[in-house]
Structures are given as C-alpha cells and as structure tokens.
Design a protein around this motif. Structure first.
Motif, short mmCIF file in Angstrom:
data_model
loop_
_atom_site.label_atom_id
_atom_site.label_comp_id
_atom_site.label_asym_id
_atom_site.label_seq_id
_atom_site.Cartn_x
_atom_site.Cartn_y
_atom_site.Cartn_z
N MET A 1 0.84 -1.20 0.00
CA MET A 1 0.00 0.00 0.00
C MET A 1 0.87 1.25 0.00
SD MET A 1 -3.05 -0.78 2.75
CE MET A 1 -1.93 -1.45 3.98
N ARG A 2 0.33 2.31 -0.54
CA ARG A 2 0.96 3.62 -0.45
C ARG A 2 0.16 4.44 0.56
NH1 ARG A 2 4.61 6.09 -3.86
NH2 ARG A 2 4.91 8.32 -3.43
N ILE A 3 0.81 4.81 1.65
CA ILE A 3 0.14 5.46 2.78
C ILE A 3 0.70 6.86 2.96
CG2 ILE A 3 -0.42 5.27 5.23
CD1 ILE A 3 0.44 2.23 4.90
N HIS A 4 -0.17 7.85 3.02
CA HIS A 4 0.24 9.24 3.21
C HIS A 4 -0.25 9.70 4.58
CE1 HIS A 4 1.49 13.18 1.52
NE2 HIS A 4 0.64 13.65 2.42
N TYR A 5 0.68 10.13 5.43
CA TYR A 5 0.35 10.58 6.79
C TYR A 5 0.28 12.10 6.85
CZ TYR A 5 0.93 5.99 8.99
OH TYR A 5 0.77 4.68 9.36
N LEU A 6 -0.70 12.60 7.60
CA LEU A 6 -0.85 14.02 7.87
C LEU A 6 -0.89 14.20 9.39
CD1 LEU A 6 -3.65 14.86 5.28
CD2 LEU A 6 -1.20 15.32 5.05
N ILE A 7 0.05 14.96 9.92
CA ILE A 7 0.15 15.15 11.37
C ILE A 7 -0.26 16.58 11.71
CG2 ILE A 7 1.70 15.16 13.36
CD1 ILE A 7 3.47 13.18 11.87
N ASP A 8 -1.29 16.72 12.55
CA ASP A 8 -1.76 18.05 12.92
C ASP A 8 -1.25 18.46 14.29
OD1 ASP A 8 -3.00 20.30 12.10
OD2 ASP A 8 -5.00 19.74 12.77
N GLU A 9 -0.68 17.53 15.02
CA GLU A 9 -0.15 17.83 16.35
C GLU A 9 1.02 16.90 16.62
OE1 GLU A 9 -1.97 17.87 20.83
OE2 GLU A 9 -3.11 18.83 19.23
N GLY A 10 2.18 17.48 16.86
CA GLY A 10 3.38 16.67 17.04
C GLY A 10 3.51 16.12 18.44
N GLY A 11 4.74 15.87 18.87
CA GLY A 11 4.99 15.37 20.21
C GLY A 11 4.81 13.88 20.32
N GLY A 12 4.52 13.43 21.54
CA GLY A 12 4.41 12.01 21.81
C GLY A 12 3.31 11.32 21.04
N CYS A 13 2.19 12.01 20.87
CA CYS A 13 1.06 11.42 20.13
C CYS A 13 1.48 11.07 18.71
CB CYS A 13 -0.11 12.39 20.12
SG CYS A 13 -1.49 11.87 19.07
N ALA A 14 2.13 12.00 18.03
CA ALA A 14 2.55 11.75 16.65
C ALA A 14 3.58 10.63 16.59
CB ALA A 14 3.13 13.03 16.05
N HIS A 15 4.45 10.58 17.59
CA HIS A 15 5.48 9.53 17.58
C HIS A 15 4.84 8.14 17.69
CE1 HIS A 15 9.35 7.61 18.28
NE2 HIS A 15 8.78 6.95 19.27
N VAL A 16 3.90 8.01 18.61
CA VAL A 16 3.30 6.69 18.88
C VAL A 16 2.31 6.30 17.80
CG1 VAL A 16 1.86 5.39 20.50
CG2 VAL A 16 3.66 6.89 21.36
N ARG A 17 1.52 7.26 17.31
CA ARG A 17 0.44 6.94 16.38
C ARG A 17 0.86 7.01 14.92
NH1 ARG A 17 -2.93 3.91 18.70
NH2 ARG A 17 -4.48 4.39 17.10
N CYS A 18 2.02 7.65 14.64
CA CYS A 18 2.45 7.79 13.25
C CYS A 18 3.85 7.26 13.03
CB CYS A 18 2.37 9.26 12.82
SG CYS A 18 3.05 9.59 11.19
N VAL A 19 4.82 7.80 13.77
CA VAL A 19 6.22 7.45 13.49
C VAL A 19 6.47 5.97 13.69
CG1 VAL A 19 8.61 7.85 14.14
CG2 VAL A 19 7.02 9.78 14.05
N LEU A 20 6.11 5.43 14.86
CA LEU A 20 6.38 4.01 15.12
C LEU A 20 5.72 3.09 14.09
CD1 LEU A 20 6.23 3.56 19.02
CD2 LEU A 20 8.23 3.45 17.53
N PRO A 21 4.40 3.21 13.85
CA PRO A 21 3.80 2.30 12.87
C PRO A 21 4.30 2.54 11.45
CG PRO A 21 2.18 3.88 13.69
CD PRO A 21 3.37 4.00 14.56
N SER A 22 4.55 3.79 11.06
CA SER A 22 4.97 4.04 9.69
C SER A 22 6.36 3.47 9.41
CB SER A 22 4.95 5.54 9.38
OG SER A 22 5.89 6.25 10.15
N VAL A 23 7.26 3.57 10.39
CA VAL A 23 8.60 3.01 10.21
C VAL A 23 8.51 1.49 10.04
CG1 VAL A 23 10.78 2.54 11.37
CG2 VAL A 23 9.84 4.85 11.38
N GLU A 24 7.69 0.86 10.86
CA GLU A 24 7.56 -0.60 10.77
C GLU A 24 6.84 -1.02 9.50
OE1 GLU A 24 8.37 -4.41 11.74
OE2 GLU A 24 9.17 -2.58 12.65
N LEU A 25 5.83 -0.25 9.08
CA LEU A 25 5.14 -0.57 7.83
C LEU A 25 6.08 -0.42 6.63
CD1 LEU A 25 1.69 1.12 8.52
CD2 LEU A 25 2.14 -1.34 8.34
N ALA A 26 6.96 0.58 6.69
CA ALA A 26 7.94 0.74 5.61
C ALA A 26 8.88 -0.45 5.55
CB ALA A 26 8.73 2.04 5.82
N ARG A 27 9.25 -0.97 6.71
CA ARG A 27 10.11 -2.16 6.74
C ARG A 27 9.42 -3.36 6.12
NH1 ARG A 27 11.94 -1.46 13.00
NH2 ARG A 27 13.61 0.09 12.71
#
Length: 338
Positions: A1-27
């Motif tokens: 899949m091609r997944i495009h993320y949009l983050i409206d609020e950074g910090g811990g929420c973005a890390h847990v809900r976007c960064v962690l899953p997106s890095v693993e999905l890319a792998r």
C-alpha cells in the motif's frame, strides 16, 4: 500500500500513532510519505490524519474528502471530555475546534483509536471505528536503564496532569516526607512543589532528547483522577515503564486496571495504599526485580514489531471497503484489534 500521513499535532502522540507504525510498515514494504500541501498522486491508497483539528488543516481534510480520497482519522485522546483542570488543552479545544474535530471524523472513511472506551465515544460521529492499541519500540525491552545509589521513584508525562497529581497529592507527599532516603525523579511535567519535594530531580523533555534514556526509576507511580477523559486514555506509560522492567504503582482506574495486582504491578484504590505498596517495593529489592521482570514479559506483547500487522490489516480493510462501496461487508475488526 501507499500510505500518506498528515500530522496536525506533534509530540508524543505523533510519535506513537504515526512514526512508530509508519517506520515498521515501511520495513514491511509499504510506501510511506506525508506532509500537508503535498500534491497526492492517484496511487495513494489511504491518507491517515493524526488528530486533525486546526482550522487550516481541517479545510484541507474536508477537501480531500470531497475528492473521494480514502481517509483514516486517528485519535488518541477523548478531546470531547477534557478536564477543565487541564487548562492548556481545555482552552485550546474550544467549541469551534471540537466542531471541526467532529466534522473531520464524520467525513473519514474510518477512524482508528487507541482504546475501546475511546471507540465508544468516537462511534457517535463515525460507525467505522477500529481499535489499534498503543505500542512501544521493541528495543525498549533490551535497554539497561541507568542505576543510582539510592532507590528512585519516578514518573514521566506532560504538564497536563494537574488533576491526576492533585488526586494523590496528600498520600504521596506524606510518603516522601516520611521517606527522605528515597529519591524522586520527574520527567516532563514539574510537580515537585505539589509534592513538597523541591529538592527532587526533574528532567525536561526537551533536554532529555530520547526521554526513555533518562528514565532511571526503580519504581514508577501513575496517579490518575476519576474523570471521563481518563477513562479513554491508553496505558502507554505502563507499557513504557514495564518494557524497562520497572514495577508500577498506579491508580486502579481506566487503562491501568489491567495491571495484574501483585504480579505485574500494584493497584491503588484507597489513599493509604500508595504508601503501603511503595514501601513494600522500596524495602524489597527482590520484589522489585520479580515484579519488574513479569511486567517486562507482559510489555513484550505490546511492541510495534509484534503488532504492525494490525495496522496492515486495518488499513487494508478500509481500502477494500472504499473500493467495494456500499456492497462491501465490513470485517469484525471494529470489535477491537487489541
């Protein structure tokens, strides 16, 4: 899949809900990109918005919906029931801002949230709700946290926990007053004055960098006030502390009630129990080690590496539903992927 993320609020929420899953999905071979104002190509399968609520980004979100894009709105907090005692967030999420959140939820193809209680709240605005519990990076399980000469009790979190600390201020302040040989370390929010421990250590998030590496607690505490907002919270703090092998003493409410009392941590229902369980752990190194190790074993089931397939399955189901149209039968994923 091609997944495009949009983050409206950074910090811990973005890390847990976007960064962690997106890095693993890319792998796992998925194509990941993101950013506001970036033209989306036709081959983008799904757009995932992390807590989209601000005015400009909401206009963009609504435009994407009007274009017929497959949209997943991700939410990690019950923004509709913020405790007024948390002045910052309460003042930020005005009625107008919450109206934008509601409208953005309504036009999404589906919604992902971190807990079942939050799914109940969000289902008022969108029936297609999927629970993707918060996770941590598996490397936390193998970190050796710093060791100090004196037993250290600690907590980590933002400055938005005034009501939580107020709920346990008297018993915790009394405990620390009677136990001067125990150190206190706060990472993030500064509640030293509330606990009458101005001498306690505090590490600012900005100075900590990767804040997990600043956690040197022997015992963690998690106070939590009885409020609708907290009922929908996730157990992220507990996962983090447990992954580091730290036994936790927590309020028996909301996400922390899943602690196996006496085995993976301790649950507090009455004020005097804060002192009771903290003193037990302070005085018994073997108990700390045993409870901490069982907590680590529990946390091993909550890594992103072991749960990324849940994101894959959910995103794939949402894309399939969009392609299938009205005839598509939604899978029983909304009952909880936890």
């Amino acid at each position: 899949m091609r997944i495009h993320y949009l983050i409206d609020e950074g910090g811990g929420c973005a890390h847990v809900r976007c960064v962690l899953p997106s890095v693993e999905l890319a792998r796992r071979g998925h194509q990941i990109d993101g950013g506001w104002g970036v033209p989306l190509t036709d081959d983008v399968d799904v757009v995932v918005g992390i807590r989209v609520w601000q005015e400009t980004s909401s206009v963009e979100w609504q435009r994407l919906a009007a274009e017929g894009r497959t949209l997943i709105y991700d939410l990690d907090d019950n923004l509709f029931d913020i405790d007024p005692a948390n002045v910052g967030p309460y003042s930020a999420y005005t009625p107008q801002a919450l109206a934008r959140v509601a409208a953005n939820l309504e036009v999404a193809t589906a919604v992902t949230v971190s807990t079942e209680p939050l799914a109940e709240v969000v289902s008022r605005y969108n029936p297609n709700v999927f629970v993707l519990e918060n996770t941590v990076d598996g490397s936390l399980l193998h970190w050796q946290r710093p060791q100090r000469d004196r037993v250290t009790i600690g907590w980590a979190g933002s400055a938005c926990h005034d009501a939580d600390w107020a709920s346990a201020r008297r018993p915790l302040a009394a405990f620390f007053a009677k136990t001067p040989t125990v150190d206190l370390h706060l990472v993030g929010g500064d509640y030293r004055a509330l606990l009458n421990r101005p001498d306690a250590r505090r590490t600012d998030f900005a100075a900590a960098g990767d804040y997990h590496r600043s956690i040197d607690f022997d015992i963690a505490v998690i106070p939590l006030s009885w409020h609708r907002f907290n009922r929908s919270k996730s157990d992220l703090k507990l996962i983090e502390f447990s992954a580091l092998g730290i036994p936790t003493v927590a309020a028996d409410y909301g996400p922390y009630s899943r602690i196996e009392h006496g085995r993976t941590g301790f649950l507090v229902n009455q004020d005097h129990e804060w002192s009771k369980y903290l003193r037990m752990l302070v005085n018994d190194p073997q108990l700390r080690a045993e409870v901490g190790e069982r907590a680590r074993e529990w946390a091993a089931g909550r890594t992103i590496q072991g749960n990324a397939h849940r994101w894959e399955e959910t995103y794939a189901a949402v894309v399939a539903a969009r392609v299938g149209g009205a005839s598509y039968q939604w899978p029983e994923l909304s009952a909880g992927l936890s």
